[in-house]
Design an enzyme around this catalytic site. Structure first.
Site, PDB file in Angstrom:
ATOM      1  N   GLY A  24      -1.746 -74.030  41.285  1.00 28.16           N
ATOM      2  CA  GLY A  24      -2.325 -74.048  42.616  1.00 28.16           C
ATOM      3  C   GLY A  24      -2.640 -75.425  43.141  1.00 28.16           C
ATOM      4  O   GLY A  24      -3.143 -75.551  44.265  1.00 28.16           O
ATOM      5  N   ASP A  25      -2.376 -76.460  42.354  1.00 30.00           N
ATOM      6  CA  ASP A  25      -2.676 -77.824  42.805  1.00 30.00           C
ATOM      7  C   ASP A  25      -1.623 -78.763  42.225  1.00 30.00           C
ATOM      8  O   ASP A  25      -0.563 -78.310  41.777  1.00 30.00           O
ATOM      9  CB  ASP A  25      -4.098 -78.219  42.393  1.00 30.00           C
ATOM     10  N   ASP A  26      -1.913 -80.083  42.200  1.00 27.92           N
ATOM     11  CA  ASP A  26      -0.917 -81.053  41.755  1.00 27.92           C
ATOM     12  C   ASP A  26      -0.386 -80.708  40.367  1.00 27.92           C
ATOM     13  O   ASP A  26      -1.159 -80.397  39.454  1.00 27.92           O
ATOM     14  CB  ASP A  26      -1.536 -82.451  41.712  1.00 27.92           C
ATOM     15  N   SER A  56       0.108 -78.363  47.340  1.00 26.38           N
ATOM     16  CA  SER A  56      -0.169 -79.693  46.811  1.00 26.38           C
ATOM     17  C   SER A  56       1.133 -80.395  46.450  1.00 26.38           C
ATOM     18  O   SER A  56       2.177 -80.118  47.040  1.00 26.38           O
ATOM     19  CB  SER A  56      -1.127 -79.599  45.622  1.00 26.38           C
TER      20      SER A  56
END
Length: 468
Positions: free
Chosen positions: A250-252, A286
């Site tokens: 869900g992110d980098d 991201s």
């Protein structure tokens, strides 16, 4: 005749450029570690009363097993074997000279009770928890001041069961910053390989203040809408190698960090000598590779190659802001393929979260000598959104051999940026239009002067009748 020489020279320089990646490999090979090395002492977690039914809490069994194995740390080390089963546990500490080995059907499950994740002090380079003032929950698998630690297996699984933490975060009912899945601090000789990591409460793998770290052949998965579930975050660490990984979170996917504002500046431990190779993955909101935004201790000598990102918001991002201080320099990213990515390259200089009101707004980051080479992209919305800081231009940004199929009419948006480009399509923004060839090799990271002189010599040897 001069234009003929220029064309020949350009072609020869491009040949030399194609060998730069080889040169990086030759000088910065990731150390190969025999993860199958036999430790002279080995135990199975079931010998300490663990039950792999997915219900019984096995924290004490892990703690007792590792306490027992500590007596062998100075006798060649030891191995803790986790067999097939679902092994529910709270946070536990590792020791030096230990191999934690998971069978292919073994699953370590993080407890969904926050009391099983003790609260520890904030990192000194952050000054507080990353999400909330005060302490932070300790990671599921944790270690500090260790040497020679291997976390591996036959593609077993470590599942943080992070959904409960994500819900607490969304409801703003947390009292402390969420835990990572794996965190090692002040440690050296770390290998994490041949495992699948699922559903981390927060960042997944977090080596902080570490040296000589290898992460190889791991898969990291979390829902695309899970908050802040970064894949691998080297933080104030050096000599880090990340190879052959697939990450979807869900992110980098990877975020290189080195401390936050005045705390990172004071702690002054940079991240440097980081190699990223053969990375594949995607996310929704991201980036594939991020530097920052917590980069106040400095980031340098980063080499990334053979990268494939798809169906993602951003390919490569640099995140910083006024007040960060620190530096990002000597970054080399090559052989990148992007498919269905909104923004290929993004410099975000307004990432303005700060730990407290005591940061210095006049602490400006130094951003310089960043090279992107051999990047191709299909179905890209924006080629580059490159925003420096007014009065603090990002310098010597170099783009070479970049071809992007861009779907918008304004492919580049640049401000407070200075640099050079050669063979970029669509044509880059005005501050980067000056050609790398023939005057600016030495301004571009890993495009040094000897390539220019060698190419010129080769051109003259090959075409003796051509004069410059």
């Amino acid at each position: 005749m001069k234009s003929s020489f220029s064309l020949v020279y350009l072609l020869l320089v491009l040949v030399f450029f194609s060998h730069i990646t080889w040169a990086v490999k030759g000088n910065l090979l990731c150390k190969q570690t025999d993860i199958g090395e036999i430790r002279p002492h080995s135990v199975t977690i079931t010998e300490f009363g663990a039950v792999g039914d997915g219900v019984t809490l096995n924290t004490k069994a892990f703690q007792n097993a590792i306490f027992y194995l500590n007596s062998f740390a100075d006798k060649g080390g030891a191995k803790l074997f986790v067999p097939a089963g679902r092994w529910l546990t709270g946070s536990f500490d590792l020791i030096s000279h230990l191999t934690l080995w998971l069978d292919k059907d073994a699953v370590i499950l993080g407890s969904m009770n926050s009391d099983d994740w003790p609260v520890v002090d904030p990192l000194p380079s952050y000054g507080r928890g990353r999400e909330l003032p005060g302490g932070r929950h300790r990671s599921l698998i944790y270690g500090r001041n260790l040497t020679d630690v291997i976390i591996t297996g036959d593609n077993g699984t470590i599942d943080g069961q992070g959904s409960v933490w994500w819900n607490w975060f969304r409801r703003k009912t947390l009292n402390y910053t969420r835990p990572h899945l794996v965190e090692l601090m002040n440690s050296t000789g770390v290998v994490i390989s041949n495992l699948t990591f699922l559903n981390s409460p927060f960042w997944t793998i977090h080596p902080v203040y570490c040296s000589h770290v290898i992460v190889q052949n791991v898969t990291i998965l979390a829902p695309l809408d899970s908050p802040n579930t970064d894949g691998i975050d080297p933080d104030s660490s050096d000599d880090v190698c990340i190879e052959d990984c697939y990450i979807s979170t869900g992110d980098d996917l990877i975020s290189i960090k080195s401390g936050w504002d005045e705390y990172g500046i004071s702690f002054a431990r940079p991240s440097r000598n980081i190699i990223i190779r053969r990375l594949t993955g995607h996310n929704r909101n991201s980036s594939g590779i991020a530097i920052g935004s917590e980069m106040s201790g400095g980031v340098s000598e980063v080499y990334a190659e053979n990268i494939y990102f798809f169906n993602s918001s951003t390919g490569i991002i640099l995140k910083t802001a006024r007040g960060r201080g620190g530096y990002v320099r000597n970054i080399y990213i090559s052989n990148v393929t992007l498919v269905g990515v909104d923004t290929a390259i993004f410099f975000n200089s307004n990432f303005s979260q700060h730990p407290d009101e005591f940061y210095d707004p006049n602490a400006l980051p130094v951003i310089e000598r960043i090279t992107f080479k051999d990047v191709i992209g299909d179905n890209i919305k924006v080629a580059g959104l490159l925003k420096g800081i007014e009065g603090d231009s990002f310098r010597h940004i170099c783009l070479l051999n970049i071809t992007l199929d861009v779907t918008t009419k304004s492919p580049w948006n640049c401000s407070n940026i200075q640099g050079y480009s050669t063979l970029v399509s669509p044509e880059t923004c005005e501050p980067l239009k000056e050609s790398i060839y023939p005057k600016h090799y030495s301004d571009c990271y890993l495009l040094p002067n000897h390539l220019r002189s060698s190419a010129r010599h080769l051109a003259k040897e090959t075409f003796p009748d051509i004069r410059s």
